[in-house]
Design a protein around this motif. Structure first.
Motif, PDB file in Angstrom:
ATOM      1  N   THR A  46       0.847  -1.183   0.000  1.00 30.37           N
ATOM      2  CA  THR A  46       0.000   0.000   0.000  1.00 30.37           C
ATOM      3  C   THR A  46       0.892   1.246   0.000  1.00 30.37           C
ATOM      4  N   SER A  49       1.167   2.928   4.241  1.00 32.54           N
ATOM      5  CA  SER A  49       1.793   2.082   5.261  1.00 32.54           C
ATOM      6  C   SER A  49       2.951   1.257   4.705  1.00 32.54           C
ATOM      7  N   GLU A 130      -4.468  -0.884   4.714  1.00 36.94           N
ATOM      8  CA  GLU A 130      -4.409   0.566   4.527  1.00 36.94           C
ATOM      9  C   GLU A 130      -5.784   1.157   4.840  1.00 36.94           C
TER      10      GLU A 130
END
Length: 134
Positions: A46, A49, A130
């Motif tokens: 993602t 993150s 995420e």
């Protein structure tokens, strides 16, 4: 030291192509190939993150508990542990291959796979990793 030479990879086909195309279109994520010894293994992170939400491998079906050595494409995706037992069927859906088996699901990508279902699972995996920023 010799300069890095990228490993040539064949264009994805079949279920692998469907998954890779969907992740690029839906989330703008491109595959990363972190293992030189496994040039067809790719992961997807993602953007905020930087955690994995999907991984695509090619493995011998036997490592999943099937009784054949044919090579199959699989996708690993993050899953709510409460939902995991209901999905595992030992035929196409398995506890995560080489992942935490309580939080990851492995799905074989072949001609009998329901790719609309896989896309919903990929969306859920992305949201687990995420969460929406408030």
């Amino acid at each position: 030291m010799e300069p890095y030479q990228p490993i040539p990879r064949p264009a994805p086909t079949g279920g692998r192509k469907i998954v890779l195309d969907y992740l690029a279109e839906q989330y703008g994520t491109e595959p990363e190939y972190p293992w030189l010894q496994y040039p067809h293994y790719c992961t997807f992170k993602t953007p905020v993150s930087h955690k994995w939400y999907a991984a695509v491998f090619d493995v011998k079906a036997r490592v999943l508990g099937l009784s054949t050595d044919r090579v199959v494409d699989i996708v690993n995706l993050k899953i709510d542990p409460v939902q995991l037992p209901a999905l595992i069927d030992g035929d196409h859906y398995f506890a995560g291959y080489h992942m935490n088996k309580r939080h990851w699901l492995t799905v074989i990508l072949d001609e009998s796979t329901d790719y609309n279902h896989i896309k919903r699972l990929l969306d859920a995996s992305y949201r687990l990793v995420e969460p929406v920023q408030k």
